[in-house]
Design a protein around this motif. Structure first.
Motif, PDB file in Angstrom:
ATOM      1  N   LEU A 198       0.784  -1.193  -0.016  1.00  0.00           N
ATOM      2  CA  LEU A 198       0.124   0.019   0.052  1.00  0.00           C
ATOM      3  C   LEU A 198       0.947   1.271  -0.034  1.00  0.00           C
ATOM      4  O   LEU A 198       0.525   2.112  -0.885  1.00  0.00           O
ATOM      5  CB  LEU A 198      -0.855   0.194   1.231  1.00  0.00           C
ATOM      6  CG  LEU A 198      -1.936  -1.010   1.439  1.00  0.00           C
ATOM      7  CD1 LEU A 198      -2.957  -1.037   2.386  1.00  0.00           C
ATOM      8  CD2 LEU A 198      -2.696  -1.428  -0.011  1.00  0.00           C
ATOM      9  N   ALA A 199       1.897   1.290   0.912  1.00  0.00           N
ATOM     10  CA  ALA A 199       2.761   2.431   0.729  1.00  0.00           C
ATOM     11  C   ALA A 199       3.525   2.625  -0.420  1.00  0.00           C
ATOM     12  O   ALA A 199       3.675   3.899  -0.927  1.00  0.00           O
ATOM     13  CB  ALA A 199       3.754   2.169   1.937  1.00  0.00           C
ATOM     14  N   ILE A 200       4.086   1.504  -1.132  1.00  0.00           N
ATOM     15  CA  ILE A 200       4.502   1.720  -2.520  1.00  0.00           C
ATOM     16  C   ILE A 200       3.605   2.190  -3.318  1.00  0.00           C
ATOM     17  O   ILE A 200       3.763   2.916  -4.586  1.00  0.00           O
ATOM     18  CB  ILE A 200       5.161   0.442  -2.822  1.00  0.00           C
ATOM     19  CG1 ILE A 200       5.965  -0.136  -1.917  1.00  0.00           C
ATOM     20  CG2 ILE A 200       5.540   0.370  -4.388  1.00  0.00           C
ATOM     21  CD1 ILE A 200       6.597  -1.734  -1.978  1.00  0.00           C
ATOM     22  N   ILE A 201       2.219   1.641  -3.474  1.00  0.00           N
ATOM     23  CA  ILE A 201       1.209   2.223  -4.353  1.00  0.00           C
ATOM     24  C   ILE A 201       1.063   3.777  -4.067  1.00  0.00           C
ATOM     25  O   ILE A 201       0.906   4.315  -4.996  1.00  0.00           O
ATOM     26  CB  ILE A 201       0.139   1.293  -4.175  1.00  0.00           C
ATOM     27  CG1 ILE A 201       0.209  -0.097  -4.716  1.00  0.00           C
ATOM     28  CG2 ILE A 201      -1.294   2.066  -5.097  1.00  0.00           C
ATOM     29  CD1 ILE A 201      -0.982  -1.016  -4.261  1.00  0.00           C
TER      30      ILE A 201
ATOM     31  N   GLY B 151      -5.660  -7.612 -15.469  1.00  0.00           N
ATOM     32  CA  GLY B 151      -7.157  -7.402 -14.830  1.00  0.00           C
ATOM     33  C   GLY B 151      -7.437  -7.758 -13.543  1.00  0.00           C
ATOM     34  O   GLY B 151      -8.016  -6.978 -12.899  1.00  0.00           O
ATOM     35  N   GLY B 152      -6.364  -8.938 -12.830  1.00  0.00           N
ATOM     36  CA  GLY B 152      -6.593  -9.371 -11.527  1.00  0.00           C
ATOM     37  C   GLY B 152      -5.428  -8.997 -10.744  1.00  0.00           C
ATOM     38  O   GLY B 152      -5.337  -9.486  -9.581  1.00  0.00           O
ATOM     39  N   ALA B 153      -4.903  -7.917 -11.135  1.00  0.00           N
ATOM     40  CA  ALA B 153      -3.542  -7.653 -10.403  1.00  0.00           C
ATOM     41  C   ALA B 153      -3.224  -5.947 -10.524  1.00  0.00           C
ATOM     42  O   ALA B 153      -2.122  -5.660 -11.164  1.00  0.00           O
ATOM     43  CB  ALA B 153      -2.266  -8.439 -10.597  1.00  0.00           C
ATOM     44  N   ASN B 154      -4.167  -5.039 -10.398  1.00  0.00           N
ATOM     45  CA  ASN B 154      -4.020  -3.715 -10.657  1.00  0.00           C
ATOM     46  C   ASN B 154      -4.660  -2.904  -9.520  1.00  0.00           C
ATOM     47  O   ASN B 154      -5.438  -3.462  -8.844  1.00  0.00           O
ATOM     48  CB  ASN B 154      -4.555  -3.339 -11.769  1.00  0.00           C
ATOM     49  CG  ASN B 154      -5.999  -3.762 -12.060  1.00  0.00           C
ATOM     50  OD1 ASN B 154      -6.741  -2.868 -11.382  1.00  0.00           O
ATOM     51  ND2 ASN B 154      -6.667  -4.568 -12.520  1.00  0.00           N
ATOM     52  N   VAL B 155      -4.583  -1.303  -9.670  1.00  0.00           N
ATOM     53  CA  VAL B 155      -4.960  -0.720  -8.781  1.00  0.00           C
ATOM     54  C   VAL B 155      -5.340   0.791  -9.427  1.00  0.00           C
ATOM     55  O   VAL B 155      -4.501   1.439 -10.200  1.00  0.00           O
ATOM     56  CB  VAL B 155      -4.059  -0.129  -7.608  1.00  0.00           C
ATOM     57  CG1 VAL B 155      -2.859   0.273  -8.102  1.00  0.00           C
ATOM     58  CG2 VAL B 155      -4.932   0.838  -6.787  1.00  0.00           C
ATOM     59  N   TRP B 156      -6.424   0.942  -9.572  1.00  0.00           N
ATOM     60  CA  TRP B 156      -7.179   2.203 -10.248  1.00  0.00           C
ATOM     61  C   TRP B 156      -6.906   3.478  -9.375  1.00  0.00           C
ATOM     62  O   TRP B 156      -7.341   3.406  -8.073  1.00  0.00           O
ATOM     63  CB  TRP B 156      -8.625   2.114 -10.651  1.00  0.00           C
ATOM     64  CG  TRP B 156      -8.746   1.237 -11.640  1.00  0.00           C
ATOM     65  CD1 TRP B 156      -8.927  -0.063 -11.958  1.00  0.00           C
ATOM     66  CD2 TRP B 156      -8.897   2.044 -13.011  1.00  0.00           C
ATOM     67  NE1 TRP B 156      -9.028  -0.402 -13.306  1.00  0.00           N
ATOM     68  CE2 TRP B 156      -9.426   0.758 -13.999  1.00  0.00           C
ATOM     69  CE3 TRP B 156      -9.201   3.328 -13.750  1.00  0.00           C
ATOM     70  CZ2 TRP B 156      -9.672   0.856 -15.346  1.00  0.00           C
ATOM     71  CZ3 TRP B 156      -9.456   3.380 -14.971  1.00  0.00           C
ATOM     72  CH2 TRP B 156      -9.632   2.385 -15.852  1.00  0.00           C
ATOM     73  N   ARG B 157      -6.584   4.521  -9.966  1.00  0.00           N
ATOM     74  CA  ARG B 157      -6.937   5.763  -9.191  1.00  0.00           C
ATOM     75  C   ARG B 157      -8.362   6.219  -9.569  1.00  0.00           C
ATOM     76  O   ARG B 157      -9.040   6.188 -10.856  1.00  0.00           O
ATOM     77  CB  ARG B 157      -6.164   7.068  -9.875  1.00  0.00           C
ATOM     78  CG  ARG B 157      -6.408   8.285  -9.014  1.00  0.00           C
ATOM     79  CD  ARG B 157      -5.785   9.397  -9.912  1.00  0.00           C
ATOM     80  NE  ARG B 157      -4.352   9.404  -9.969  1.00  0.00           N
ATOM     81  CZ  ARG B 157      -3.195   9.824  -9.530  1.00  0.00           C
ATOM     82  NH1 ARG B 157      -3.596  10.422  -8.305  1.00  0.00           N
ATOM     83  NH2 ARG B 157      -1.942   9.494  -9.709  1.00  0.00           N
TER      84      ARG B 157
END
Length: 302
Positions: free
Chosen positions: A100-103, A144-150
Motif C-alpha cells: 500500500l505504501a508503495i502504491i 485485470g486481476g492484479a492492478n490498482v485504479w486511481r
C-alpha cells in the motif's frame, strides 16, 4: 472515515482459493484505511456461508445467478468509496509485505497515472527469489486481476464492457484511458503470486471456451478502437496465427473456438457500432509506441 484503499475480489465456486488469499492479505484487511468488498458471482458451493461466518467485516455482495467476471468487477468498482481501488483475483495474493505504501508513493509521484499494474509471478508456489532490477514504466494495458485504479481516472471512462464476459476489458479500458490522457504504469516494486499452473490450462475442460473468448475480445477491440484501414491486416494476422500454430497441427478444439469467435463478432455488430470510439491514425501510432503490457515475470527476468 473514508478509506484510502479498497481491495476488490470477484469469486465463484473457489472457496479454498479465496480462503488462502484472505489469510495472506489479512494484515492489509485490518488497517483502518482499507475496505474490502467481495462479489460472489452465483457460487453454488458454501463460499457465501464461509465469508459470513469468518469475515463479517468484509462487505459481501452477491449475484443471484452468475453474471460473469466483468459484470462483477463493475459492481465492485461502483461501490468503493476509496481513493484507490485494488483488484485482485481470488487465487492471487501479495508477496510484497507493504504494497500500500508503495502504491501510494507511485500515484503521488505522477498525477497522470490512472492505473498501476503489478509484477505477477504465475505458479502454484511463490518464487524462491523475489529480487528484481526492473523499474516502473508506462505501458499499453494492464493485468485485470492484479492492478490498482486511481478512482478519479475510473470515473472519466466507461465501465468495463460486461458483454465481453471474460477477457479484453483491460484493453477496452486502456484505450479509453489513453484517449482521456491518463497513463498506465507497470509497478514491479509490488510483487503478487497468481497461483495458476499455466501449462496445465490447455488440458482444462474450458480450454476451447477460454480461447474463443480471448479471440473474440481481441476482434471486438479491433472494430471498436482501431482505424478502419488497420483492421483487415490485424484480423488476417491473428486468424493465420491460430490456424498455423493450432488448427493445422490438429487442434480441433482451437478450430471450434475460432469458428465460434467469428460468429460472436457477427452477433455483436450492433454493440460494436453503439460503443465504437475509434483512435485516429495519429493516436493509434502513438499508442503502438508504448511498451507492451507486462503480464508474466520470472526470477531470471531480473
Amino acid at each position: 472515515m473514508k478509506p484510502t484503499f479498497s481491495i476488490l475480489i470477484t469469486t465463484k465456486n473457489r472457496k479454498d482459493d479465496l480462503a488462502f488469499t484472505l489469510v495472506k492479505i489479512q494484515h492489509l484487511l485490518i488497517r483502518e484505511a482499507v475496505e474490502c468488498i467481495i462479489c460472489d458471482d452465483g457460487s453454488t458451493d458454501d463460499t457465501v456461508l464461509f465469508l459470513q461466518s469468518n469475515y463479517p467485516e468484509i462487505q459481501l455482495i452477491q449475484n443471484k445467478k452468475s453474471e460473469g467476471l466483468i459484470y462483477s468487477r463493475n459492481r465492485l468498482m461502483s461501490l468503493t468509496k476509496a481513493e484507490f481501488a485494488i483488484s485482485i483475483d481470488d487465487d492471487l495474493h501479495f508477496v510484497t509485505e507493504n504494497p500500500l505504501a508503495i502504491i501510494q508513493k507511485a500515484f503521488d509521484a505522477n498525477p497522470q497515472i490512472g492505473l498501476l499494474s503489478f509484477r505477477i509471478f504465475w505458479d502454484l508456489e511463490a518464487p524462491e527469489s523475489t529480487d528484481c532490477n526492473e523499474v516502473s514504466y508506462r505501458m499499453k494495458s494492464f493485468a485485470g486481476g492484479a492492478n490498482v485504479w486511481r478512482m478519479a481516472a475510473w470515473r472519466e471512462v466507461p465501465n468495463y464492457p460486461a458483454w465481453f464476459m471474460f477477457y479484453g476489458e483491460e484493453d477496452f479500458a486502456s484505450y479509453h484511458l489513453f484517449k482521456s490522457k491518463w497513463e498506465i504504469h507497470y509497478l514491479p516494486e509490488v510483487l503478487v503470486n497468481h497461483r495458476v499452473n499455466i501449462k496445465a490450462r490447455k488440458k482444462d475442460t474450458d480450454y476451447s471456451l477460454r480461447l474463443q473468448r480471448s479471440l473474440r475480445s481481441g476482434w471486438y477491440l479491433y472494430f471498436l478502437f482501431y482505424p478502419i484501414p488497420v483492421i483487415p491486416r490485424k484480423l488476417f494476422y491473428t486468424l493465420w496465427i491460430q490456424l498455423k500454430t493450432k488448427v493445422l497441427k490438429g487442434d480441433l478444439k482451437a478450430l471450434k473456438a475460432v469458428l465460434l469467435a467469428m460468429l460472436d463478432v457477427l452477433l455483436a455488430i450492433p454493440k460494436i457500432i453503439k460503443n465504437s470510439n475509434r483512435l485516429s491514425m495519429k493516436q493509434y501510432k502513438e499508442y503502438q509506441k508504448l511498451e507492451e503490457t507486462k503480464l508474466y515475470w520470472k526470477p531470471e527476468d531480473k
